[in-house]
Write a protein that holds these residues in place. Structure first.
Motif, PDB file in Angstrom:
ATOM      1  N   ALA A 275     -58.538  21.301  40.814  1.00  0.00           N
ATOM      2  CA  ALA A 275     -58.769  21.540  42.233  1.00  0.00           C
ATOM      3  C   ALA A 275     -57.533  22.147  42.891  1.00  0.00           C
ATOM      4  CB  ALA A 275     -59.150  20.238  42.921  1.00  0.00           C
TER       5      ALA A 275
ATOM      6  N   GLY B 137     -66.924  23.102  33.497  1.00  0.00           N
ATOM      7  CA  GLY B 137     -65.523  22.846  33.806  1.00  0.00           C
ATOM      8  C   GLY B 137     -64.638  24.015  33.413  1.00  0.00           C
ATOM      9  N   LEU B 138     -65.168  25.207  33.531  1.00  0.00           N
ATOM     10  CA  LEU B 138     -64.405  26.409  33.199  1.00  0.00           C
ATOM     11  C   LEU B 138     -64.087  27.181  34.468  1.00  0.00           C
ATOM     12  CD1 LEU B 138     -66.412  27.616  30.096  1.00  0.00           C
ATOM     13  CD2 LEU B 138     -64.021  26.980  30.123  1.00  0.00           C
ATOM     14  N   PRO B 139     -63.028  27.968  34.493  1.00  0.00           N
ATOM     15  CA  PRO B 139     -61.990  28.066  33.469  1.00  0.00           C
ATOM     16  C   PRO B 139     -61.187  26.762  33.363  1.00  0.00           C
ATOM     17  CG  PRO B 139     -61.847  29.853  35.087  1.00  0.00           C
ATOM     18  CD  PRO B 139     -62.783  28.854  35.637  1.00  0.00           C
ATOM     19  N   HIS B 140     -60.666  26.505  32.171  1.00  0.00           N
ATOM     20  CA  HIS B 140     -59.917  25.275  31.969  1.00  0.00           C
ATOM     21  C   HIS B 140     -58.639  25.267  32.783  1.00  0.00           C
ATOM     22  CE1 HIS B 140     -62.143  25.375  27.977  1.00  0.00           C
ATOM     23  NE2 HIS B 140     -62.585  24.321  28.607  1.00  0.00           N
ATOM     24  N   PHE B 141     -58.039  26.446  32.956  1.00  0.00           N
ATOM     25  CA  PHE B 141     -56.813  26.557  33.739  1.00  0.00           C
ATOM     26  C   PHE B 141     -56.881  27.870  34.500  1.00  0.00           C
ATOM     27  CE2 PHE B 141     -56.290  27.626  29.291  1.00  0.00           C
ATOM     28  CZ  PHE B 141     -55.881  28.954  29.343  1.00  0.00           C
TER      29      PHE B 141
ATOM     30  N   GLN C 198     -75.209  28.277  45.517  1.00  0.00           N
ATOM     31  CA  GLN C 198     -76.582  28.416  45.084  1.00  0.00           C
ATOM     32  C   GLN C 198     -77.396  29.372  45.954  1.00  0.00           C
ATOM     33  OE1 GLN C 198     -77.536  24.288  44.280  1.00  0.00           O
ATOM     34  NE2 GLN C 198     -76.278  24.698  42.481  1.00  0.00           N
TER      35      GLN C 198
ATOM     36  N   SER D 269     -62.082  18.564  47.164  1.00  0.00           N
ATOM     37  CA  SER D 269     -63.263  17.870  46.645  1.00  0.00           C
ATOM     38  C   SER D 269     -64.212  17.425  47.761  1.00  0.00           C
ATOM     39  CB  SER D 269     -62.854  16.653  45.839  1.00  0.00           C
ATOM     40  OG  SER D 269     -61.760  16.950  45.040  1.00  0.00           O
TER      41      SER D 269
ATOM     42  N   LYS E  53     -69.420  33.473  48.662  1.00  0.00           N
ATOM     43  CA  LYS E  53     -69.281  32.203  47.961  1.00  0.00           C
ATOM     44  C   LYS E  53     -67.814  31.806  47.894  1.00  0.00           C
ATOM     45  CE  LYS E  53     -73.112  32.952  44.739  1.00  0.00           C
ATOM     46  NZ  LYS E  53     -73.765  34.063  45.421  1.00  0.00           N
TER      47      LYS E  53
ATOM     48  N   LEU F 288     -66.829  20.443  39.359  1.00  0.00           N
ATOM     49  CA  LEU F 288     -65.796  20.939  40.245  1.00  0.00           C
ATOM     50  C   LEU F 288     -65.388  22.368  39.881  1.00  0.00           C
ATOM     51  CD1 LEU F 288     -64.119  20.038  42.586  1.00  0.00           C
ATOM     52  CD2 LEU F 288     -62.396  19.236  40.997  1.00  0.00           C
ATOM     53  N   GLY F 289     -65.443  22.679  38.587  1.00  0.00           N
ATOM     54  CA  GLY F 289     -65.005  23.997  38.137  1.00  0.00           C
ATOM     55  C   GLY F 289     -65.938  25.081  38.611  1.00  0.00           C
ATOM     56  N   GLU F 290     -65.720  26.281  38.079  1.00  0.00           N
ATOM     57  CA  GLU F 290     -66.568  27.387  38.481  1.00  0.00           C
ATOM     58  C   GLU F 290     -68.020  27.072  38.136  1.00  0.00           C
ATOM     59  OE1 GLU F 290     -66.472  32.167  37.966  1.00  0.00           O
ATOM     60  OE2 GLU F 290     -64.764  31.012  38.591  1.00  0.00           O
TER      61      GLU F 290
ATOM     62  N   ALA G  22     -60.818  24.571  36.736  1.00  0.00           N
ATOM     63  CA  ALA G  22     -61.276  23.188  36.827  1.00  0.00           C
ATOM     64  C   ALA G  22     -60.284  22.308  37.583  1.00  0.00           C
ATOM     65  CB  ALA G  22     -61.521  22.641  35.427  1.00  0.00           C
TER      66      ALA G  22
ATOM     67  N   ARG H  83     -70.792  23.977  46.925  1.00  0.00           N
ATOM     68  CA  ARG H  83     -71.820  24.097  45.901  1.00  0.00           C
ATOM     69  C   ARG H  83     -73.101  24.686  46.489  1.00  0.00           C
ATOM     70  NH1 ARG H  83     -71.722  18.668  43.254  1.00  0.00           N
ATOM     71  NH2 ARG H  83     -69.616  19.223  42.655  1.00  0.00           N
TER      72      ARG H  83
ATOM     73  N   MET I 114     -66.778  19.840  48.557  1.00  0.00           N
ATOM     74  CA  MET I 114     -67.452  20.383  47.376  1.00  0.00           C
ATOM     75  C   MET I 114     -68.960  20.522  47.586  1.00  0.00           C
ATOM     76  SD  MET I 114     -66.085  21.680  44.857  1.00  0.00           S
ATOM     77  CE  MET I 114     -67.042  22.724  43.785  1.00  0.00           C
TER      78      MET I 114
ATOM     79  N   VAL J 102     -65.451  30.080  45.179  1.00  0.00           N
ATOM     80  CA  VAL J 102     -65.482  29.781  43.754  1.00  0.00           C
ATOM     81  C   VAL J 102     -64.154  29.156  43.344  1.00  0.00           C
ATOM     82  CG1 VAL J 102     -65.784  30.787  41.474  1.00  0.00           C
ATOM     83  CG2 VAL J 102     -66.931  31.811  43.434  1.00  0.00           C
ATOM     84  N   PRO J 103     -64.195  27.987  42.709  1.00  0.00           N
ATOM     85  CA  PRO J 103     -62.928  27.396  42.256  1.00  0.00           C
ATOM     86  C   PRO J 103     -62.223  28.306  41.246  1.00  0.00           C
ATOM     87  CG  PRO J 103     -64.692  25.789  42.170  1.00  0.00           C
ATOM     88  CD  PRO J 103     -65.332  27.108  42.450  1.00  0.00           C
TER      89      PRO J 103
END
Lengths: 516, 477
Positions: B351, A81-85, B338, B327, B343, A75-77, B349, B334, B330, B345-346
């Protein structure tokens, strides 16, 4: 023909079935084969299989996917799973003053030292500290006060040496850390510690960790770029080596890409005559095909890196000339950076380039400025060094600020350690020296994540020991990671049986006192 | 114990001669009285006793799960026995066995509490619950005879229900002793929490103590120094009890951090037997210790809002409104990552931190039409990096639909700002970069009504203020 030792379908593999022996014997053999052999092998296979599921999979998986090709992006970048916050800073710029700038002469104002001129530094201040070979033999350690006056600047009234008139203009934007300290007293281990969190080689540097952890923001430029400033023969230039921007045990695609300070910034970027873009593309496609076959056969993650690097180089053929083309810069740029910025390889030029890279989404850039190792000629060398770097630093921060980039960029200014308050070699009114000093040195940061107009930490009257709020190199790096949305304790990579981190296995702490 | 048995025995004799009550009842009452009297022989006085008592007592948590399981099994068996007669005997056996193990657990538990010198309301409640449970089981056993004969089935049913309720209550207190009273509420959803567990500090909710000291004590100390246990006679679950100290005197000496017992104990080497938190619980971090030290140095006030020398980044203060969960999209996001092109970008982590629209790779070719395609992601986009793209004023309309937009980069685009007023509806927008565009001061004037816009960049535009290079509508930084 001789068989390759790795070849699996070896032709001269002989089984008892091929031997000219009685058929009864062959039959008996096949019975043995099916029972004993089978059970024996079955047991072993079962054992290995369970071992592999227990810890094999976990420890080998990262090898295959460490190159950023992980298909199961989370789900993260990215899959880590980063960035954590939510990060304050998206990118960072690190102005590395290699050779160790003397904090006593530049930032750490000690007005009481003037009367101590040529008096011996009290032994209690040094304690039982071991010195370098350069001053350990000295009969006395005479105090050398700063040769240049200090004055107060900005709303914060921060004291800055008159050697840094430009830095003085932006003190209200900076966070000074006067209590930075390190473990090493010599350049190579100290500079390694500063950059990689470890004194010995083989560990990834900050930029490589960021490239690995946060990934690229622009597919056409490297994620991590290193710029070297042209050396000045008047200065004492300690060498810097590429292992300072190496990716260590991480995949080599995360190591810093050095842009040259003279000539073409990247060699061989021009297509040779007779090769047009399409031919080049076709050639690269063919090479990639071969590389993919090798990857499928051998499974070496470095092959992945190679494929990625070829592609990056192809894209850089157009992106780098655009990056380094300064002809469209407005006049205000030259007013800010000074005429020196037009000459490739100068510190000011690199600062301008760094700003252009920040605009184009380069995650991490590091400028190395060598020559700060002033040793026995402070008065001779320091003004040259300050004159070379002062305006560039100011111009970069100001330019980032006016263009709205400082809101998501962290700028870091640091050397690998400080310099002693006592003189190395002779002390006179005209000149003095300063030796390496790991116990305290001044660094600064500005931009996203840190509090502007802030001075953190204090040293004693001799700028020798930290008396308040020490910031170890590990804490320094942990804080940088924090600004970029990373919890340094969670950001690890399994290697040699350790959960390796930038801050080493020793506990490190985010310096809350400098955060915005 | 012999005294109690004698008394009980004498009473039993008297009742037997009276022949009013069946024998089983006499036995039950005698045994019940003996169990109820047990705490008299091991009074919990808060002092630790012989080590072997504790050693044996520490098997209490192991043993205690046996009667729990058996008691839960009892009603099941009784219910099943109405269909299958053979299970009746099993239920009887389980009940007897439950009683025996329950009494054994009480004994072990008493040894544990008596040996370790633990006191506190939770300890007492847990103990009393156990005793009541044992007596109820005894009664069950007594009533069960008549139940088997087809009489008193109702009272038996009531008794079993009472046993279950007592069991739950006692077990809960036991759990609180081992895991801490906030074990259940710690990760409870906030809405439920507000309803069930109101905050313990109320008098000065915004004080430094309430915000930065109390949470440390609550997570690291209160498990042993709170309502459950009062190790060393010390409670750290309120300002008053913290300042009152414990058996060894006060633990916080205002303005004297080095003379404060609490700080001394937490800064000992972790191997020291007096190091706190004890028994391998998570030690205090350096920051937490620094915070307590600065607070003590400032006189340990209950109400002061900030303490000199300590700056704590309050990231919750300007925590932006969380965006919805993306989600579900997602897969698409994603895929976009690619391929070449713009893009999503989250941000992180989490959501709820939203998405960044990143166009750096395709800056020159990203135009209004392409931006419009991102409209369905609009609620999740918190930052749009459109610098150096080919978007024009037409896109402002699209962007005004991006309700959660916090940062908007339009630097170096062809935007001339005719329609900028539309952006003033973006209540979350704090950052707007219009550097190197053709906007004029008149065009940006309507932005003044954008509620949260704090950073407006107009470098190299006609609207650039002459005095400073960057300018804020209100203030920058």
């Amino acid at each position: 023909m001789k068989q390759h030792p790795l070849c699996s379908d070896c032709e001269d593999k002989i089984t008892p079935m091929d031997l000219p022996i009685p058929s009864g014997l062959k039959k008996e053999w096949s019975v043995c084969e099916s029972r004993r052999q089978f059970l024996g092998r079955f047991g072993k296979v079962l054992g290995w299989a369970s071992l592999a599921t227990l810890f094999g999979e976990a420890s080998f998986r990262h090898l295959a996917f460490a190159s950023g090709a992980n298909p199961q992006a989370g789900l993260g970048e990215n899959s880590l799973g980063l960035p954590h916050f939510a990060p304050k800073a998206k990118r960072a710029i690190y102005l590395f003053m290699s050779g160790a700038p003397p904090q006593v002469d530049l930032f750490d104002y000690k007005p009481n030292l003037a009367v101590q001129f040529d008096k011996d530094m009290p032994a209690s201040v040094r304690g039982n500290q071991q010195l370098t070979g350069m001053t350990a033999g000295q009969a006395r350690f005479p105090v050398a006060p700063a040769h240049w006056p200090f004055s107060q600047h900005g709303q914060t009234g921060t004291w800055i040496s008159d050697l840094l008139p430009y830095t003085a203009r932006m003190v209200d934007d900076l966070t000074f850390i006067k209590s930075t300290n390190t473990d090493a007293i010599n350049h190579e281990p100290a500079i390694m510690l500063m950059n990689t969190g470890n004194m010995s080689a083989g560990k990834p540097c900050l930029g490589a960790w960021l490239a690995y952890g946060l990934g690229s923001m622009n597919d056409n430029l490297p994620t991590f770029v290193v710029l070297q400033t042209k050396t000045n023969p008047k200065e004492n230039n300690q060498p810097v080596s590429s292992r300072l921007w190496s990716s260590g045990f991480l995949s080599s695609e995360f190591s810093g890409v050095g842009l040259r300070s003279v000539g073409d910034p990247v060699l061989y970027l021009q297509d040779p005559s007779g090769v047009d873009r399409e031919t080049r593309r076709k050639m690269l496609d063919a090479v990639e095909e071969i590389n993919r076959q090798t990857l499928a056969e051998v499974g070496d993650p470095e092959t992945n890196s190679r494929i990625a690097q070829y592609e990056m180089a192809f894209r850089m053929q157009s992106s780098v000339p655009e990056l380094t083309d300064l002809s469209k810069e407005p006049e205000s740029t030259w007013e800010l950076y000074g005429p020196e910025a037009k000459e490739p390889g100068t510190f000011a030029y690199n600062c301008l380039l760094v700003r252009r890279m920040a605009e184009r989404g380069v995650r991490f850039t590091q400028i190395y400025k060598r020559g700060w190792d002033v040793h026995d000629n402070v008065v001779g060398m320091l003004p040259v060094l300050c004159q070379e770097t002062d305006r560039g630093c100011y111009a970069l921060v100001t330019d980032l600020k006016r263009r709205g980039l400082l809101d998501d960029t962290l700028v870091i200014w640091a050397g690998e350690f400080g310099r002693t308050v006592y003189s190395q070699g002779g002390l006179s009114q005209e000149n003095y020296g300063r030796d390496h000093h790991p116990r305290c040195f001044t660094t600064w940061m500005t931009g996203a994540g840190v509090r502007p107009g802030n001075t953190y930490g204090e040293t004693d009257d001799y700028s020798y020991n930290v008396v308040k709020d020490p910031v170890h190199v590990r804490d320094f790096n942990a804080t940088i990671l924090h600004c970029l949305g990373i919890d340094h304790n969670k950001f690890t990579y399994e290697f040699q049986g350790l959960h390796q981190k930038l801050t080493s296995p020793v506990p490190a702490f985010v310096v809350q006192g400098i955060l915005a | 114990m012999s005294l109690a048995a004698k008394v009980a025995g004498a009473a039993g004799d008297a009742l037997r001669t009276a022949r009013l009550i069946p024998r089983v009842w006499i036995g039950a009452v005698c045994a019940g009285i003996s169990i109820a009297l047990l705490p008299l022989f091991f009074p919990l006085d808060g002092k630790p006793h012989a080590d072997w008592l504790q050693f044996v007592g520490r098997f209490h948590p192991l043993l205690v799960h046996l009667p729990i399981g058996l008691i839960v099994l009892l009603p099941l068996l009784e219910f099943a026995a109405t269909r299958r007669q053979s299970l009746r005997d099993a239920a009887g056996f389980v009940l007897q066995f439950a009683l025996v193990t329950c009494v054994a657990s009480i004994l072990f538990g008493l040894l544990l509490a008596y040996g370790s010198g633990e006191i506190g309301t939770t300890v007492t409640r847990h103990m009393r619950g156990g005793i009541v449970l044992a007596i109820e089981l005894l009664l069950c056993l007594a009533v069960r005879r008549s139940y088997l004969e087809g009489k008193q089935s109702r009272s038996y049913f009531i008794l079993v229900t009472a046993v279950l309720i007592t069991l739950a209550w006692t077990a809960h207190h036991g759990g609180s002793l081992t895991h801490g009273s906030n074990y259940l509420t710690r990760y409870m959803p906030p809405t439920l929490k507000r309803f069930l567990a109101p905050s313990a500090v109320s008098s000065h909710p915004n004080s430094f103590f309430a915000r930065h000291i109390y949470p440390v004590l609550d997570t690291k100390c209160v498990a042993c120094h709170g309502t459950n246990k009062e190790q060393g006679g010390l409670r750290l679950d309120s300002y008053e009890s913290l300042m009152a100290g414990g058996k060894d005197g006060i633990v916080i000496a205002p303005r004297n951090p080095d003379g404060s017992l609490l700080l001394q104990k937490v800064t000992l080497p972790p191997t020291d037997p007096h190091f706190m938190p004890a028994e391998g619980r998570t030690p205090l971090t350096r920051d937490e210790i620094a915070r307590i030290r600065a607070w003590v140095l400032a006189g340990a006030p209950p109400d002061l809002a900030s303490v000199p020398g300590i700056f704590i980044a309050e990231d919750h203060d300007e925590a932006p409104t969380p965006v919805g969960d993306y989600s579900a999209l997602m897969g698409e996001i994603r895929q976009m990552q690619q391929s070449q092109g713009a893009k999503l970008v989250p941000v992180s982590a989490n959501a709820s931190d939203g998405l960044i629209l990143r166009t750096t790779d395709v800056a020159g070719s990203f135009d209004d039409a392409q931006l419009a395609k991102f409209q369905r992601f609009a609620p999740f986009i918190v930052e749009a990096e459109l610098g150096r793209t080919a978007v024009t004023d037409a896109s402002i309309e699209t962007l005004s639909q991006f309700k959660n937009l916090r940062a908007l980069h339009l630097e170096g685009t062809a935007v001339n700002g005719r329609t900028l007023a539309k952006l003033s509806s973006l209540s979350q927008l704090t950052y707007l970069n219009l550097s190197r565009t053709r906007v004029t001061s008149d065009a940006v004037a309507p932005l003044k009504s954008t509620p949260n816009l704090r950073h407006l960049y107009l470098f190299n535009t006609a609207a650039e203020p002459t005095s400073t290079a960057d300018s804020g509508v209100r203030s920058t930084q």
